[in-house]
Design an enzyme around this catalytic site. Structure first.
Site, PDB file in Angstrom:
ATOM      1  N   VAL A 112      48.313  23.352  21.306  1.00 18.35           N
ATOM      2  CA  VAL A 112      47.919  23.834  22.793  1.00 18.35           C
ATOM      3  C   VAL A 112      47.006  25.392  22.809  1.00 18.35           C
ATOM      4  O   VAL A 112      46.080  25.524  23.266  1.00 18.35           O
ATOM      5  CB  VAL A 112      48.928  23.900  23.851  1.00 18.35           C
ATOM      6  CG1 VAL A 112      49.239  22.173  23.980  1.00 18.35           C
ATOM      7  CG2 VAL A 112      50.194  24.768  23.496  1.00 18.35           C
ATOM      8  N   GLY A 113      47.803  26.302  22.520  1.00 24.30           N
ATOM      9  CA  GLY A 113      47.346  27.785  22.673  1.00 24.30           C
ATOM     10  C   GLY A 113      46.157  27.983  21.589  1.00 24.30           C
ATOM     11  O   GLY A 113      44.868  28.158  22.156  1.00 24.30           O
ATOM     12  N   ARG A 114      46.351  28.018  20.453  1.00 22.40           N
ATOM     13  CA  ARG A 114      45.303  28.311  19.331  1.00 22.40           C
ATOM     14  C   ARG A 114      44.281  27.166  19.310  1.00 22.40           C
ATOM     15  O   ARG A 114      43.156  27.365  19.353  1.00 22.40           O
ATOM     16  CB  ARG A 114      45.950  28.798  18.179  1.00 22.40           C
ATOM     17  CG  ARG A 114      46.529  29.933  18.014  1.00 22.40           C
ATOM     18  CD  ARG A 114      47.270  30.134  16.812  1.00 22.40           C
ATOM     19  NE  ARG A 114      48.608  29.626  16.576  1.00 22.40           N
ATOM     20  CZ  ARG A 114      49.570  29.699  15.622  1.00 22.40           C
ATOM     21  NH1 ARG A 114      49.286  30.530  14.716  1.00 22.40           N
ATOM     22  NH2 ARG A 114      50.695  29.038  15.667  1.00 22.40           N
ATOM     23  N   CYS A 161      47.367  23.429  15.683  1.00 18.68           N
ATOM     24  CA  CYS A 161      48.174  24.798  15.408  1.00 18.68           C
ATOM     25  C   CYS A 161      49.579  24.279  15.343  1.00 18.68           C
ATOM     26  O   CYS A 161      49.767  23.348  14.266  1.00 18.68           O
ATOM     27  CB  CYS A 161      47.952  25.765  16.585  1.00 18.68           C
ATOM     28  SG  CYS A 161      48.097  25.202  18.008  1.00 18.68           S
ATOM     29  N   ALA A 164      51.942  23.836  18.373  1.00 20.37           N
ATOM     30  CA  ALA A 164      52.247  22.895  19.466  1.00 20.37           C
ATOM     31  C   ALA A 164      50.840  22.248  19.781  1.00 20.37           C
ATOM     32  O   ALA A 164      50.977  21.269  20.441  1.00 20.37           O
ATOM     33  CB  ALA A 164      52.492  23.722  20.767  1.00 20.37           C
TER      34      ALA A 164
END
Length: 296
Positions: free
Chosen positions: A233-235, A229, A231
């Site tokens: 990490v999240g998505r 995404c 970074a």
């Protein structure tokens, strides 16, 4: 008595279950934050879990200073300049292999394609847009328009086709070709354009269509699927949880315990901030529930 995963999913709408999940997420988030804080404070010392990412010019290869790979499972490029902000990720429940990485910076596009080439990855899942809310989130690392060639060191990348995924306008499928000398390889990029940063998608359908396409294509190549995404990490972490769940429950009727929680916990030991917000964490449960109760 062990609670099955399906029992957890069936109770998702209850306040009590959501509070339990929130506490689980917050505890993991706190532990992860403390580990990364200590690692960053130790900097480039031999004791630091992330020292490679901060050493010399490597520091300028990170999009975000607080999202860096651990030394032990970072992707290593060939040659002396071996650093890229990317992590080898495995899911023990399925045997799935992924590379979780940041969206390339303008000056790391060549490193990104070196990684794809060296790791023999045939599929890239892109979950961000180059610009979101007027901020740069990812350099455009593929050539446009169709027929153009992008030269990056001794690699060249060409775009053969670009069109919305069938039945899903929010996912752009790009057929790319990467070449070094006389050797060429096909790479499929699946770009989901409507997943907001730090947020959750409005519908699970585009993610499921991406997973179906990965499965239909055999994920291409022999290497891991590259997922990014901004970074990484999240998505990225959320997608890996969901892809793992889909693969697992294609073969199994249920799971003793909490499948999402177990995979999430494992991902957090492999790369910081994977599944970055509680909203994303809860969305993982809701989307798996949808998948298990719908005909794809």
């Amino acid at each position: 008595m062990t609670v099955s995963f399906r029992q957890i999913l069936e109770s998702l709408s209850s306040y009590e279950t959501q509070q339990v999940l929130r506490k689980q997420f917050e505890a993991a988030n706190h532990a992860d934050g403390e580990r990364m804080r200590h690692a960053l404070e130790e900097g480039g010392t031999a004791q630091s879990d992330v020292g490679d990412s901060l050493r010399g010019s490597n520091y300028n290869l990170n999009r975000y200073t607080n999202v860096v790979p651990f030394n032990h499972n970072r992707v290593r490029l060939s040659g002396k300049a071996d650093y890229i902000n990317a992590t080898h990720v495995t899911v023990s429940q399925t045997g799935g292999r992924y590379i979780a990485t940041q969206g390339p910076l303008g000056h790391t596009r060549g490193d990104f394609w070196r990684m794809v080439w060296e790791q023999q990855a045939g599929a890239v899942v892109m979950l961000a847009n180059p610009v979101e809310q007027l901020q740069s989130k990812c350099a455009e690392y593929w050539p446009t328009p169709v027929g153009e060639v992008l030269k990056l060191g001794d690699l060249s990348v060409s775009l053969g086709d670009e069109r919305p995924l069938e039945g899903c306008l929010s996912v752009i499928a790009r057929q790319l070709k990467i070449a070094r000398g006389a050797e060429e390889r096909a790479v499929m990029q699946l770009h989901y354009t409507e997943w907001p940063d730090h947020g959750v998608p409005q519908s699970p359908v585009p993610m499921i269509r991406i997973m179906q396409e990965l499965e239909r294509a055999g994920s291409f190549g022999t290497g891991p699927v590259v997922v990014h995404c901004s970074a990484g990490v999240g998505r990225t972490g959320s997608f890996i949880v969901l892809d793992a769940a889909r693969r697992f429950f294609r073969q199994a009727a249920d799971y003793d315990g909490d499948f999402v929680g177990d995979v999430f916990g494992s991902l957090r030991t492999q790369r910081t901030l994977m599944v970055q917000t509680f909203e994303q964490y809860l969305m993982c449960y809701q989307t798996v529930h949808y998948m298990l109760n719908s005909r794809e």
